[in-house]
Structures are given as C-alpha cells and as structure tokens.
Write a protein that holds these residues in place. Structure first.
Motif, short mmCIF file in Angstrom:
data_model
loop_
_atom_site.label_atom_id
_atom_site.label_comp_id
_atom_site.label_asym_id
_atom_site.label_seq_id
_atom_site.Cartn_x
_atom_site.Cartn_y
_atom_site.Cartn_z
N LYS A 200 0.81 -1.22 0.00
CA LYS A 200 0.00 0.00 0.00
C LYS A 200 0.84 1.27 0.00
O LYS A 200 0.33 2.35 -0.25
N TYR A 201 2.13 1.14 0.30
CA TYR A 201 2.97 2.33 0.36
C TYR A 201 3.54 2.72 -1.01
O TYR A 201 4.05 3.80 -1.18
N ARG A 202 3.47 1.79 -1.92
CA ARG A 202 4.29 1.96 -3.11
C ARG A 202 3.46 2.38 -4.32
O ARG A 202 2.40 1.84 -4.57
N ILE A 203 3.98 3.36 -5.05
CA ILE A 203 3.31 3.75 -6.28
C ILE A 203 4.37 3.92 -7.38
O ILE A 203 5.56 4.02 -7.10
N SER A 204 3.91 3.94 -8.60
CA SER A 204 4.82 4.22 -9.70
C SER A 204 4.22 5.32 -10.55
O SER A 204 3.02 5.56 -10.51
N SER A 205 5.07 5.99 -11.29
CA SER A 205 4.59 7.04 -12.18
C SER A 205 5.51 7.12 -13.38
O SER A 205 6.67 6.71 -13.32
N CYS A 206 5.00 7.63 -14.46
CA CYS A 206 5.83 7.78 -15.65
C CYS A 206 5.32 8.96 -16.45
O CYS A 206 4.22 9.45 -16.22
N GLY A 207 6.13 9.41 -17.38
CA GLY A 207 5.69 10.58 -18.12
C GLY A 207 6.57 10.98 -19.27
O GLY A 207 7.35 10.18 -19.79
#
Lengths: 382, 816
Positions: A200-207
C-alpha cells in the motif's frame, strides 16, 4: 485550449543490445485460445473518448462502466445479449472541459463514486448513487492525464498531471495528502501513475521525461491516515511533498504514457510499438538511479502515438491495448514467453485511446477518437 | 599455441583452427547463456505471478451477482438503482442485426443529461514548485543540457524533437562499455581455454560489441585478479575490528574527509545546497588567539595530569634535571633500561607505556620515586622519554610496597591487562641508588600503548590550537584516548625528535623548560598578530571613512555603473593577497571567507556608518550593492533584545537598514489570482518606498543551462529565469518562492536588486513607492530588446490566455 493528444513520435536510434538484455519477445501470431466477438458498437458523440473504466469495487456493480470524453462523463451498464444501457450522463458546465481519465472509487460506506479529470485540472468526484457532484477538487496547475484508485483503500486516488506532479487525494474528504514532485520528481508532464497491488505504500509514475519512477509513502502514512478523519477545510490539510523517489529508471527512450504494476514487476509502454515488462532493481540508497531488468516484450504494431493506454482485468490475467488503426491486442499476462491471445478489430480506423476489461476478463470495451464505444464478449460457444 | 619452428602455412592453419574453435565455443556459450536467461526469466516471472495470484485470491473471485437485498439497495443509492431498473437508453448489440448506421449516432445536444457538473473556477496554470527560502545550486541530474526533449504542438499533431546545433555539438558521451556478467563469463571461459592471442581477441570483439581487443585484454586481467582474490580466504577477522580502531588507523585528514567534503563553512550546515559539496578548503591564516591558561597557575586537569608528575618531581628534586627536557635528553642517551624483573622484559617490548607515580602508592611524596618510562617499540630504537626521576631518599617500607605492587602488576600483565607498567631505573641517575620499581595503574583511563595516526594528527592539531598545553590537548582532542601525561610525554618526545629539525618549537625546547617556552612563544606570536591586526584597523580608519577595499575597485563601485556581478569564490591566499590572488584576478573583493588576513588590501572592509542606517549611497556597502555584514562593518550589528539580557553594548545609533536579506526581514507575500494574468503576488501589509519585500529565490544554473531551459520555457510561454551574475542565472521554475509570481510591468511598484550578501549574490525585491496592503506587486523584468517575447511589449492591462504567465527573463542591471 484543448490539448490534442497523441502525436506520432519520431523514434530515437536504439542502442545495440548486449547479451545480458536477452528479452522474451512475444510473437504476433495469436494463439486464439480465447475468442472474442464484437457485440456492440455505439457512438457517443463526435468528441474523442479518452477514458473508459470498469467498476471493480462493488461486486454488485461489476457490470457498470464509465466513459469520459469532451465535457461528459457517462455511466453505462453491460446487459445480456451484448447490449449496453446508458444509466447516467453528467455534463460539465464548462464546455471547454475535456475529460481525459475516469476511475471508480467509493466513500467509507462503500457508496460508489466516480472520479474524473481532464484539461481543466479539476478533479470531479461524482456521487453516482445520488446523481450529484460530491466534490470538485482544485489544486493541479495543469491538466490531469490519469487518475487511479487504490484498490486496497478505494477512497484514495492518485492523479498524474501536466504540472509535473503526482498527487495523492482522499476523495471522501477532498484533501490532497501528498504531492510527489520536487527535486527528484518528473521533469515534464506525468502521463500515468499506478498503485502497487499489494504494497500500500508503493506507487509508480511515468511521463514525458521518459522515466518511470517508484515512490514510497511509507514515511508519510500517518498523513494518509489523518486524511480520513479530516473535517476542517481541505486546504488546511498539511499536504506534504515527497521529493525523492525510491527508484528511477529509463526503461524507455521516449514518452512513457502508461504503466501498471504486475506484482512486483512493472508493465509499461512508450511510443515504440510495444509494452515492456521489467523488474525494477532498487538500490539501497535512495534517491538513486536504479536499474531495470527488462524481461518480456509485448509487441503492439502501429502504436507509436502517445496517450494510448492499456488495461487489465482484475486478476491481471490479460492486458488489452488498442492502436492507432483501431485494432486491439489482447496479451496473456500469465505466460512466459508472452502469448498473444487474440487480435480484435473495431471496424473504423480510429485510434483506440483506452480499453477496459471486465472483472472476470470476459468482456473487453474500447473507446476511440471518433467517439465510439465497442464491446467484445468472450465467445464461449465455439 | 603457435610454435616458432612450424612453417608459415601450418601456423596459419593452426590459427584458423583456433579461431574456428573459438567461434564455435562462443556460439555454444551464447546459446547456453541465452537458455539460462530464458529459464531465469520464466522462473522469476512465475514467482512473481504466484505472489500476485496469492494476493488477489483474497478478493472474491466473481461477483456478478444481481441479487441485491434491500439494505444493499439503499447503500447503492436510490438513483443508481432506479437507473439500473430503468435506464436512460438501451443500445442494442450488433448481434441483434442492426447495421452500423442504425446503432446510434447522437449529438451531444440530444444526449440525455442526468446531472450537470456546476462550473468550478479553475485556478491559473502553474507547474508544481517547491518552496525555497534560499537559493540552491542546480543538482547535476537536473541539467537539461545534452538531453533530448520532445515537444508536441498543442494545436497540430506533430511532435517535434528539439535539439539545437549547440547541443548537438556537446559531448557525444564517450560511452564506456560495461561488461555484463555474461560477457565476462564468455571472456573468462575463452581465455581459460585459449591463449588470448590477437586473433582470439578479434573474434571476441566481434561478438561483444562496443569494445576493442585492448579493452578485452584489460577486462581479462581484471577478471583474473578478482578471480584470484576470490580464491584467497577472506581476512574477515580483520574487518571485524571495531569502528573506532578503524578511525584511529586513518589519518586526521582521511577521517575528516567527509566533514571537509560535506560541511559548508560558509553556511555552517552539512550538505549545503547553495555552495555544494567538496568546496575548496580555505584555512584562515589568522588564528584565533586562545586564552590559554598558564600551566603554572593551572591546577592538574586530572589525576593523569602531567602536573601531578611535576608536583611529585619538584619536591625532592634537586640534583637532578630541573626540567623534563634534561631528563629527556639524558634518558635518550641511556642504554636500554635495566629491567630488574625478568618476567617483564618480554612483555614490555610490545607495550608503549607510561607509568606514573601515584602518591598514594608510596605513602610519602617526599620519598616518592617515579620512573616514567615510555618505550616505543614499533618505531625501532628503544627510546626512553620520561619525566622520571629518582628520589634521593628511599625508605624500605616504600620499596617493599612497591615490590608488592610489582607482583600484582605482573599478575595483571599475565591476564593481559594493558595499562600497567613496571618502570626501571635509568642508569643515568644516581648509580648508588638501588633501582626501584614503580608500578602504576592508569586509573579509569584506558590508554592504548602506541600513538595511532589519528591520535598523532589530533595532537598536532592540538598544538596548533592550544599551544603546548597537554592538559587542554588531552581534554579537548584526545578524551578517552590519551591522558594528559601521555600527551605531555609525547610532546617532549616529539620535540626531541624534531630537535634536528630546527623548528621554533624544538629550539624552545632546548632553551629550558620546553613547555613553558613554547607556550610563551606561541602566545607571543598571537599577541603580535593581534597587534598587527589592530594596527591594520587603525590604518584602515585613517585610510578613509568610506573604507573601501581595493582602490580601483572602489572607483568602479563609486561610479555606480559596472557593478560587479562576478561570482565570488573564496581565495586561499596566505596573509595578504597579491596579484596572483584568484579574487583579485576575478575582480571580486576578498571576503571574510577568504584565507587572507583582515588586512588584505583586496578585502572589502565594510562601512563605519553611524547614523545613516546604511540606507543610502553614503554607505559604502550600500553603494557597492552589498548588504552590511556584522562581522565586517563597524557599527552594523545584530541584537536579539532590548539589552536587558546583557547583550553587548551598542556601537552605533539605530539599526543598520542594510542587512534585510541577511536577517530575512521580509514582508508577508500573498499568492492569488492576478488582476493582469495568471498568478500574482500581493502584499499583506502596507510598506514604504525602498522597503524590502522579500527575496527572489531559485535554482542557480549556469548561463549555458539557462539558454537551454529558456528555449523550453519559451515554448511553454512561462519563464522564471533571472540573471544573477556572470556565472549564474536564477531559475524559479520548479523551486522558488511566491515572489516568482509577481508580474511584469513597465510602470512597476517594485524593483529587483542584486545584492551581495555574505559573499553570495541574492535578488531582493524592494518597494519602488509606497504600496498599500493587498496591492499586487509588479516589477520591471527589464527584457533585453532581443529577449522580450511578443506579449511582453504589449501595453499594461493586456490579458493573456490561460497558459501564459507573463514571466520573463529579467535583466541584472537594476538601477535603483
């Protein structure tokens, strides 16, 4: 001004592959283990449809989906015999609004909410049970490219924006909990973000800065918890900046417009006619440039435009992705090396921006630039 | 492989044979590696898959359940449920035989609407930014130089790759080939089986791209070495040593390496974001005078103090050396100390010990006998450096006691106790006296036997700071490591060792009482340097009340034009800067962070304004575009109260009004939607003309970087660049403060001014006129004729479209 999405991107010369990067690349000849049949083609309007999303939160409503395009948010139900029923249609008073993304969420009592965002940068939280706006959340400085729901805690959503930030919101209380931006943040528009399925702590992002970043909100979890009980003005909430990601990798050499966690791996796509499955190798000392072990590649022909997003069923058994010629490729996510399940054809040659797979993966929906919604159902008869 | 005796043809055949076999081998290896890799990918894929499936299995597998109870109905909300029963419209599937055209083709207008989303006023556009209360230097990874950037045209469908010619010329990064594990494996295997001849290497380079045979050969050598290292057993026991002992083995410089690298001596913080890491270390030539206690009026610092020895020594001492120095020299001459205890000789060898007499042990101080022996075994020749002396009178009781002590000591020694010692008489002393052994215990202090590199360096640092005061050195620099007496002993030994070296310290040593003299000398030097400085100051006073630094420089300042906008870098010159001083050559003044002395002619000497409050050009600091510095200016000072707390008395009248950036005496700025375009900065409270409003902070970037970023920002029509000096441009795009949102106006109510504050250029925003509360702030960006974007030339009141916040690149030469 409405942003026109998805220009074709000139490719960059790709570096010579070294031995270590042996990647399992899927073959484009479909296995046809499962067959899908086009059952509905419905044109919503002239506006391009950028987002379509199935409800995965409430088991009674697994047949509901929402679409966004222009200044409209529509809620449909999948009926038997391939029919779809329009249940609700919301129109933004601002005719210049152009919604790019929609996701399902719910409040603490489990009542379904729809969360949509677009060029205006306003997050619209709609109470579909009562057919009214629940909250309109302002904060992003530019348009919102994607909103995703935390399945473990569905009041939490992530938004990825042109303002170079990813933000974590509690749509129930309307507060902005965290802003993932700053010294280690993205250097251009963020196009996509996703929650880890189990951590639940982890997220990812890209762009558009060609990077994929993994962030941890472990240190800020008390703030997240605080957000649920916030009764004061949302603007008074002590929003925190998360400036440094755990991990940053350049898996792609161009815009990365979609990323999803597949377990601890990440499935991401750039504008290079393929989806890539890779394992992030996080180094001990953040913020460091980590490395990525690219494991598998899922080729998708004619998919060199940005803002084409793929989707998975709830159990991540398969992924469906459209291309700029109106075709959909359904890839099996359970096999190594990758297997193409089937290829679907939409009829017109319009770009498919987003797909949606139903909870059980038996229905696939797509939305395209020419305003069409298409529905395919798995053909179990043959 | 190729025998010299063989004929040409056969050798060629052999070579080609070898090459063929190598090729085959490589192919085989490659296949193997690929198969392994595929296997590996499959395995980790499945592991990950299983983990994911396990996690997802907690969620109900299939919930296509239409049996909704009434309670659940209400939970869903009536509207939704009623719509499910009675939808707005049902679109039939293709299966029902409807053609494409008939499916539906509706326009927005005819589409049923269940609810509207009321208009929400959207906020002006902005890119997410981080608040900075002080400027930061750009981190390396933030650079856009040399990076490819893709733009998309918002109106068209074309994407553009932007790279200007300048960029293309920049570093075609000499990419260093990094060998993967697999490549290493191939090289290693091939090399093991075949000699790495040129031919073999050629074949290898063919398979492993981006390398040459030389690199390959080198790599093989690296592999070989690491292979050999692996074979050797790891000396793990050594690594397990305590951290502290590891520090002790390193020199002071090595230990302070991270401090020197990470600590900013200008800002007094670690990891300074403004001045960066690894700044050149500038040591001031002026030492702080240390008010050292005279050793005579000092009390013993501990029971390990060398003064204890002195007390013990002074009482009975007559015939023997009056100074430790004499003993020292005598003892140096003496042969190996006689060890009366047979058992001790062996053990003593591996110990450097200081023994010290304890009055309590002997019962009578008059009868005390101290043999202080210091033995440095590791350094080769056995030397004895000691304050030891024999007593003239000896009583039996005492010696018996001592003998007892000795026995105890020996026992302890057998148990490995490290801190005791059996002394021996020195043959240089009265020969008629029987040798007496004095054992001593180092009470409470565990002293190691030898001087570790760090201890030696700390000792030298101590000499530098405190002079030859072993009490202070031991207490402040070597607590827990060395006792005062040990330091004292080492000092004497050290001085003796240096006696050939002709330093002042060693000279003084031979003058008599080394300690005292050395200290006196040191104090004398300090006194002189103080005197020197004082003279310097008076001269400065005489020089001019405006007291500029470098005369030529002063003129430039006085002209008011050509204000120096060069980046200041502290020089490391000794005492007075000459022509070679980097500051001088750079055209900047020397500042308080320079190594040179205060009397350096290139120093900016601050002001002596008494009543002007330094707010006009009368003040040399003000005129030079500098803030006053309480460290430099005579009457500018910082108080933290009304004097009731016992602060130092005022030196001048009134407050200095020219330290406002330094003291952050800023106004509250509010951020709101501008009346002109985009965001605007507003003032909370009214201010008067020339009042300081706040600082314009941002990232410090190079001009090259700024040119590149400027092009990017111009596309977004939003720029926050601000020329700071010849080296840096401020960029507030992602990091800054609210003043970055103040808009441009050709008739502004504020002005920006670059000020030199404690050696750093900073941009202050000041009121150009009286500004009332909650007025919007504007200042003139001073666009160069070629820099002004089209819209910036339009008259005031023009409203831009949503994306354009009229920020631009401001010019540095702020007249004021």
């Amino acid at each position: 001004m409405k942003g026109k999405k998805g220009a074709a991107i000139p490719p960059e010369t790709v570096k010579m592959k070294t031995l270590e990067c042996e990647v399992l690349r899927g073959s484009l000849s479909p296995s046809n283990t499962r067959k899908f049949k086009l059952s509905t083609r419905h044109r919503e309007g002239n506006q391009p449809l950028y987002g379509i999303s199935y409800n995965f939160l409430d088991s009674h409503l697994f047949d509901l989906f929402a679409t966004v395009g222009g200044n409209r948010v529509n809620v449909y139900q999948c009926l038997e015999e391939g029919r779809i029923a329009l249940l609700q249609s919301y129109v933004d008073d601002d005719v210049n609004e152009s919604f790019y993304t929609v996701t399902w969420s719910c409040n603490l009592q489990g009542k379904p909410l729809l969360v949509a965002g677009g060029v205006n940068g306003v997050i619209r939280v709609i109470d579909v049970g009562n057919e009214k706006i629940h909250k309109s959340i302002v904060g992003h400085g530019y348009s919102i490219n994607e909103i995703r729901t935390q399945m473990l805690e569905p009041s939490l959503v992530l938004s990825a924006s042109k303002d170079e930030s990813v933000r974590l919101w509690n749509v129930q209380t309307g507060v902005c909990i965290l802003i993932f931006a700053g010294a280690g943040g993205h250097r251009n528009e963020v196009l996509s973000a996703d929650f880890h399925p189990s951590d639940k702590y982890r997220i990812s992002s890209c762009g558009m800065d060609n990077t994929v970043k993994i962030w941890s909100m472990e240190d800020y979890w008390t703030n997240v918890e605080k957000s649920f009980a916030w009764t004061d003005l949302p603007s008074k909430f002590p929003t925190k900046f998360v400036q440094y990601p755990l991990f940053m990798a350049k898996v792609h050499t161009n815009y990365v417009d979609c990323n999803r966690w597949l377990g601890d791996f990440i499935l991401s796509k750039s504008v290079q006619n393929e989806m890539v499955l890779w394992e992030p190798i996080i180094k001990d000392q953040p913020p460091g440039e980590g490395s990525a072990d690219v494991l598998q590649k899922y080729p998708v022909p004619e998919c060199d435009m940005w803002f084409i997003k793929f989707s998975c069923d709830f159990h991540y058994k398969a992924a469906a992705i459209g291309n700029k010629e109106g075709k959909i490729f359904v890839w099996d996510l359970q096999s190594s090396p990758p297997v193409l399940i089937t290829r679907l054809c939409h009829g017109t040659k319009s770009t498919i921006r987003q797909t949606a797979m139903s909870y059980d993966g038996k229905t696939i929906l797509s939305c395209s630039d020419d305003g069409y919604i298409c529905r395919w159902d798995e053909d179990t008869t043959s | 492989m190729v025998s010299k005796s063989a004929s040409d043809s056969s050798s060629k055949a052999k070579v080609s044979d070898v090459i063929a076999s190598v090729k085959q081998k490589i192919l085989k290896l490659e296949k193997q590696i690929q198969a392994d890799r595929i296997q590996y990918v499959k395995e980790i894929f499945q592991t990950n898959r299983q983990k994911l499936d396990t996690h997802l299995s907690f969620v109900p597998a299939d919930g296509s359940n239409y049996d909704i109870s009434s309670a659940e109905k209400s939970n869903l909300g009536n509207m939704l449920f009623s719509k499910i029963e009675n939808p707005l419209h049902i679109y039939r599937g293709i299966a029902q035989g409807l053609g494409d055209r008939e499916v539906f083709s509706c326009q927005d207008a005819t589409y049923p609407t269940s609810a509207t989303l009321p208009l929400v006023e959207k906020i002006p556009s902005y890119t997410t930014w981080i608040f900075l209360d002080r400027n930061q230097r750009m981190a390396e990874d933030q650079s856009v130089v040399g990076r490819r950037r893709i733009y998309y045209d918002q109106n068209g469908s074309e994407a553009l790759v932007c790279s200007d010619s300048e960029e293309e010329m920049t570093e075609p990064d000499e990419e260093k080939h990094e060998f993967s594990k697999e490549e290493d494996h191939i090289i290693w295997t091939i090399a093991e089986e075949h000699e790495l001849s040129d031919e073999v290497l050629n074949v290898l380079t063919h398979y492993i791209s981006g390398t040459s045979s030389e690199i390959m050969q080198e790599r093989y050598n690296v592999l070989k070495r690491s292979h050999e290292e692996k074979q050797r057993p790891n000396p793990s026991s050594e690594e397990k040593r305590l951290d502290t002992s590891m520090y002790l083995e390193k020199s002071l410089g090595a230990n302070l390496d991270s401090l020197d690298n990470l600590f900013c001596r200008r800002c007094l913080v670690f990891d300074c974001r403004l001045h960066g890491c690894s700044q050149g270390l500038v040591n001031s030539t002026e030492k702080q005078p240390y008010a050292s206690e005279s050793e005579d009026d000092g009390k013993p610092c501990s029971d390990q103090c060398y003064l204890q020895l002195r007390i013990a020594k002074d009482l009975p001492d007559t015939s023997l050396a009056n100074s430790s120095a004499k003993i020292e020299s005598k003892e140096e001459e003496c042969s190996d100390p006689i060890s009366s205890n047979d058992g001790e000789s062996g053990k003593r060898k591996c110990l450097t010990q200081t023994s010290e007499f304890q009055e309590s042990l002997t019962g009578s101080s008059n009868d005390s006998q101290v043999y202080n022996k210091k033995q440095k075994v590791l350094s080769g020749p056995t030397e004895v450096a000691t304050d030891a002396k024999t007593s003239l009178a000896e009583d039996d009781r005492s010696s018996t006691k001592l003998a007892d002590m000795d026995i105890i000591e020996i026992d302890k020694d057998d148990f490995g106790s490290s801190t005791k010692h059996v002394g021996s008489t020195s043959s240089s002393h009265d020969s008629n006296k029987a040798p007496v052994f004095v054992g001593s215990q180092a009470k409470g202090v565990v002293s190691s036997n030898e001087w570790k590199p760090l201890e030696k360096d700390l000792y030298l640092k101590g000499i530098e700071i405190f002079g030859r005061n072993s009490c202070l050195i031991a207490r402040n620099l070597l607590p827990g490591l060395k006792t005062c007496s040990e330091v004292s002993a080492y000092m004497n030994h050290d001085a003796a060792a240096m006696s050939h070296g002709s330093t002042a310290l060693s000279n003084s040593f031979f003058d008599g009482d080394g300690n005292v003299d050395a200290k006196k000398l040191e104090q004398g030097l300090q006194a002189r340097s103080r005197l020197f400085r004082r003279r310097g100051r008076t001269r400065k006073l005489k020089y001019s009340w405006k007291s500029a630094g470098h005369p030529s420089f002063w003129r430039r300042i006085a002209d008011g034009k050509n204000q120096s906008c060069k980046q200041y870098i502290p020089c490391g010159c000794d005492s007075i800067c000459g022509k070679q001083c980097p500051c001088h050559q750079n055209g900047t003044c020397c500042e308080k962070y320079c190594g040179c002395s205060k009397s350096c002619k290139n120093r900016f000497r601050g002001c002596h304004c008494a009543k002007s409050q330094c707010r006009s050009r009368q003040c040399p600091c003000f005129a030079a575009g500098r803030e006053c510095d309480p460290d430099v200016c005579r009457n500018c000072w910082v108080s933290c109260g009304d004097g009731s707390l016992g602060e130092p008395p005022r030196r001048g009248d009134g407050h200095c009004g020219n330290m406002r950036l330094l003291l952050r005496q800023q106004q509250r700025i509010l951020l709101a939607k501008s009346d002109v375009a985009g965001w605007g900065a507003f003032l909370k409270n009214p201010v008067n003309k020339n009042d300081y409003l706040g600082e314009y902070t941002g990232e410090l970037i190079s001009h090259r970087e700024a040119d590149k970023r400027g092009k990017i920002y111009d596309r977004a029509n939003s720029s926050f660049l601000f020329d700071l000096n010849e080296q840096y441009v401020l960029d507030a795009y992602r990091k800054g403060d609210k003043l970055k949102f103040a808009n441009h106006s050709s008739n502004p109510n504020c002005y920006a001014k670059v000020m030199l504050v404690a050696g750093d250029h900073r941009v202050g925003i000041f009121a150009n006129e009286r500004i009332e509360a909650s007025e919007e702030l504007f200042y003139d960006y001073r666009y160069g004729p070629d820099q002004a974007p089209e819209w910036a030339r339009r008259p005031e009141g023009w409203k831009g479209d949503d994306a354009s916040i009229p920020q631009g690149r401001a010019k540095k030469h702020q007249s004021h």
